[in-house]
Design an enzyme around this catalytic site. Sequence first.
Site, mmCIF file in Angstrom:
data_model
loop_
_atom_site.group_PDB
_atom_site.id
_atom_site.type_symbol
_atom_site.label_atom_id
_atom_site.label_comp_id
_atom_site.label_asym_id
_atom_site.label_seq_id
_atom_site.Cartn_x
_atom_site.Cartn_y
_atom_site.Cartn_z
ATOM 1 N N ASP A 245 -10.844 3.350 4.233
ATOM 2 C CA ASP A 245 -11.116 1.906 4.124
ATOM 3 C C ASP A 245 -12.629 1.653 4.023
ATOM 4 O OD1 ASP A 245 -9.200 -0.023 3.837
ATOM 5 O OD2 ASP A 245 -8.705 -0.142 5.973
ATOM 6 N N LYS B 47 0.838 -1.207 0.000
ATOM 7 C CA LYS B 47 0.000 0.000 0.000
ATOM 8 C C LYS B 47 0.873 1.256 0.000
ATOM 9 C CE LYS B 47 -3.812 -2.427 2.177
ATOM 10 N NZ LYS B 47 -4.486 -2.835 3.422
ATOM 11 N N GLN C 149 -4.299 -1.325 9.750
ATOM 12 C CA GLN C 149 -4.252 -2.669 9.169
ATOM 13 C C GLN C 149 -4.837 -3.698 10.147
ATOM 14 O OE1 GLN C 149 -3.188 -3.416 5.936
ATOM 15 N NE2 GLN C 149 -4.039 -5.416 6.415
#
Length: 283
Positions: free
Chosen positions: A120, A53, A97
């Site tokens: 997200d 990412k 994460q």
Amino acid sequence: MTAQLIDGTALARAIRDEVARRLLAPPLRGIKPGLAVILVGDDAASQVYVRNKIKACHEAGLFSRFDKFDATLTEAELLARIEALNADPRVHGILVQMPLPRHIDARRVISTIAVHKDVDGFSVHSAGELASGLSGFRPCTPAGCMKLIESTGLNLRGKHAVVVGRSNTVGKPMAFLLLQADATVTICHSQTPDLGLHTRLADVLVVAVGRQDTVRADMVKRGAVVIDVGMNRNPAGKLCGDVDFAGVAKVASAITPVPGGVGPMTIAMLLVNTVQAAERSLQ
Ligand code: NAP
């Protein structure tokens, strides 16, 4: 029939190039969208995802900052870090994460991220926007799956879409996105008896289970578009999806490979959401 391969790597590259172009034009010209990535603990797979990412951010010209913490980090410390990033004007998107160590409540962590930085799309707020048909951040993996389906040229209106899996991060948002595109949607899960009965009716089949060979050729309608979200290791340690690719490719009209299908699209859509967050911050 031999299915068309839906090339997620190529499509993701095109989207990332488009992101890079958006940074050079108004309204963003001169502003670097910023993504903050937080990793807690030493999970090997998470470290790879985070590295990819951050690399994608750099390649597209985004600013990124990375906070890596030991698994001993307390929930209070993590929440304080998120609050600081919420207040940082250089940071337009915040990603924590998953999975987090067990002593940290992931729900509380996600709900601490400012709504306008939830790139997200995992917060209850973003989920509510999606379910209500309002604009907002869409979770990256299902959003990427929609782009993959679009790339086949299939018009979803009136089609029967079947989603296997009902997680909050993939299956449920996927179903809502398909519904918004006017598909008729069925959601299957671990308590669905006779999975094949449903999957065989699908014009579009999205499989997000996390178990190799969940869907075999005899469970797929001839000509269906098949999107394989799963990421598993087979007994030989090789990366594979949830769909028996070799068998299903003989029946489907189009299919995503694993790797090289959904995975690269997830990262591309994260960049898109971060750019969108930066654009919104200007409004
Ligand atoms: P998850 O939270 O574990 O959810 C799995 C879902 O599959 C659950 O809803 C479960 O049903 C259902 N399920 C389990 N066994 C089943 C069966 N035999 N028949 C039908 N449904 C069954 O997993 P997830 O986070 O959604 O991820 C799914 C897979 O996608 C994993 O392999 C993950 O690694 C992969 N993934 C890939 C990406 C990417 O970027 N490529 C991104 C995210 C996830 P219940 O709800 O009844 O338990």
